[in-house]
Design an enzyme around this catalytic site. Structure first.
Site, short mmCIF file in Angstrom:
data_model
loop_
_atom_site.label_atom_id
_atom_site.label_comp_id
_atom_site.label_asym_id
_atom_site.label_seq_id
_atom_site.Cartn_x
_atom_site.Cartn_y
_atom_site.Cartn_z
N ASN A 34 0.86 -1.18 0.00
CA ASN A 34 0.00 0.00 0.00
C ASN A 34 0.90 1.23 0.00
O ASN A 34 1.44 1.60 1.04
CB ASN A 34 -0.91 -0.04 1.24
CG ASN A 34 -1.79 1.20 1.35
OD1 ASN A 34 -1.86 1.99 0.41
ND2 ASN A 34 -2.45 1.34 2.49
N LYS A 89 0.04 4.22 -0.40
CA LYS A 89 -0.66 5.41 0.14
C LYS A 89 -0.43 6.63 -0.76
O LYS A 89 -0.49 6.49 -1.99
CB LYS A 89 -0.23 5.67 1.59
CG LYS A 89 -0.41 4.42 2.47
CD LYS A 89 -0.27 4.70 3.94
CE LYS A 89 -0.40 3.40 4.72
NZ LYS A 89 -0.42 3.60 6.16
N HIS A 142 -10.01 0.85 4.49
CA HIS A 142 -8.75 1.11 5.20
C HIS A 142 -9.00 2.09 6.34
O HIS A 142 -9.82 3.01 6.22
CB HIS A 142 -7.71 1.68 4.22
CG HIS A 142 -6.34 1.72 4.82
ND1 HIS A 142 -5.95 2.73 5.67
CD2 HIS A 142 -5.30 0.87 4.74
CE1 HIS A 142 -4.70 2.49 6.07
NE2 HIS A 142 -4.29 1.36 5.52
N GLU A 166 -7.46 4.56 7.32
CA GLU A 166 -7.25 5.97 6.98
C GLU A 166 -8.46 6.54 6.22
O GLU A 166 -8.68 7.75 6.23
CB GLU A 166 -5.93 6.13 6.21
CG GLU A 166 -4.75 5.96 7.17
CD GLU A 166 -3.44 5.51 6.54
OE1 GLU A 166 -3.30 5.56 5.30
OE2 GLU A 166 -2.54 5.08 7.30
N GLU A 217 -5.82 -5.10 10.58
CA GLU A 217 -4.86 -4.02 10.82
C GLU A 217 -5.22 -3.26 12.09
O GLU A 217 -6.06 -2.35 12.03
CB GLU A 217 -4.87 -3.04 9.65
CG GLU A 217 -4.51 -3.66 8.31
CD GLU A 217 -3.89 -2.62 7.39
OE1 GLU A 217 -2.69 -2.78 7.09
OE2 GLU A 217 -4.56 -1.65 7.01
N GLY A 272 2.04 2.30 10.96
CA GLY A 272 2.99 3.41 10.85
C GLY A 272 3.95 3.52 12.02
O GLY A 272 4.47 4.60 12.30
N SER A 328 2.83 -2.07 10.49
CA SER A 328 4.28 -2.05 10.72
C SER A 328 4.96 -3.39 10.49
O SER A 328 5.81 -3.81 11.27
CB SER A 328 4.59 -1.52 12.11
OG SER A 328 4.04 -0.22 12.25
C1 PEP Z 1 -1.35 0.23 6.32
O1 PEP Z 1 -1.68 1.37 6.63
O2 PEP Z 1 -2.08 -0.47 5.60
C2 PEP Z 1 -0.09 -0.28 6.84
C3 PEP Z 1 0.05 -1.57 7.02
O3 PEP Z 1 0.89 0.65 7.10
P1 PEP Z 1 2.32 0.42 7.81
O4 PEP Z 1 2.90 -0.84 7.25
O5 PEP Z 1 3.06 1.63 7.46
O6 PEP Z 1 2.02 0.27 9.28
#
Ligand code: PEP
Length: 254
Positions: free
Chosen positions: A10, A12, A95, A97, A165, A171, A213
């Protein structure tokens, strides 16, 4: 035989230009192991999707969202049909976000319906905002799953990929994310919710990914101990060497 793991990148809101997107894809492909026994899906920003997916056979592509509308007077929206026609075979839906910007479970459910009808494989994201000692995150997850999947029939559930998630783990650094043991327990819980609703036989077929992460530092333990079908990777997918290591770990080559 263990099924191939699936790794979703992803990107983003990165990178800023098409030129840099081409370079990121090129560097990512160069870093990946030659004989891959993990499936890789890249979800770039929409303006880059068509150009990157065109003629690309070794990777699959996905969108980071899909409109809840099919066609008509909806300024700024991008439909599932449009995404499909420019090379997206997957779409991240719900997601955190997007949910933080006000997206509801009802909208997520509508988007899942539209993606399924367009034969785009949805990657449904669920995850709690925080955890407490009483385990209240489980009720949050059960609600999100039940409401987001309202439009999905028994015969369709295996077509959906679920990405668990935990929002608090997104993040961060690998050591601040959820550990393999915690992921394992939650994946079992998610499968139980699916099983109660759709029956065990159907629920067992659903691929459940972990995201939050995932980095070279935690991916090995996650592959060994969490029982997930793969990963949704945010920031580490922008670093070709890190992303390649996640793929190698997922393919059992590391
Ligand atoms: C995400 O937001 O889908 C995600 C997994 O981000 P990160 O790996 O940066 O935590």
């Amino acid at each position: 035989v263990k099924k191939k793991l699936l790794v979703v990148a992803n990107w983003k809101l990165n990178p800023p230009t098409l030129k840099e997107a081409h370079a990121l894809l090129k560097n990512t492909k160069r870093a990946l192991p030659r004989a891959r026994s993990a499936d890789v899906i890249i979800c770039p920003p929409l303006p880059f999707l068509f150009a990157l997916a065109k003629g690309e056979r070794s990777l699959a592509f996905g969108a980071q969202d899909v409109s809840a509308q099919i066609a008509g007077a909806y300024t700024g929206e991008v439909s599932a049909t449009m995404l499909k026609s420019v090379g997206a075979s997957y779409a991240i839906i719900g997601h955190s976000e997007r949910r933080a910007l006000g997206e509801s479970d009802a909208e997520v459910s509508k988007k899942l319906r539209i993606a399924l009808d367009e034969k785009i494989t949805p990657i449904l994201c669920v995850g709690e905002l925080e955890r407490d000692e009483q385990g209240s995150h489980l009720a949050v997850l059960a609600d999100q799953l039940t409401n987001s999947l309202a439009s999905v029939l028994r015969g369709e559930i295996a077509k959906i990929i679920i990405a668990y998630e935990p929002v608090w783990a997104i993040g961060r650094r690998a050591e601040d994310a959820l550990d393999a043991h915690g992921v394992h327990g939650t994946v079992i819980f998610i499968r139980k919710i699916l099983s109660d609703r759709y029956g065990r036989e159907y629920a067992e077929k659903v691929r459940i990914l972990y995201g939050g992460s995932v980095e070279p530092g935690n991916v090995h333990a996650l592959v060994r101990e969490s029982g997930v079908s793969g990963f949704l990777v945010g920031h580490a997918s922008l670093l070709p060497a890190s992303f390649a290591e996640i793929i190698r770990a997922s393919a059992g080559h590391a």
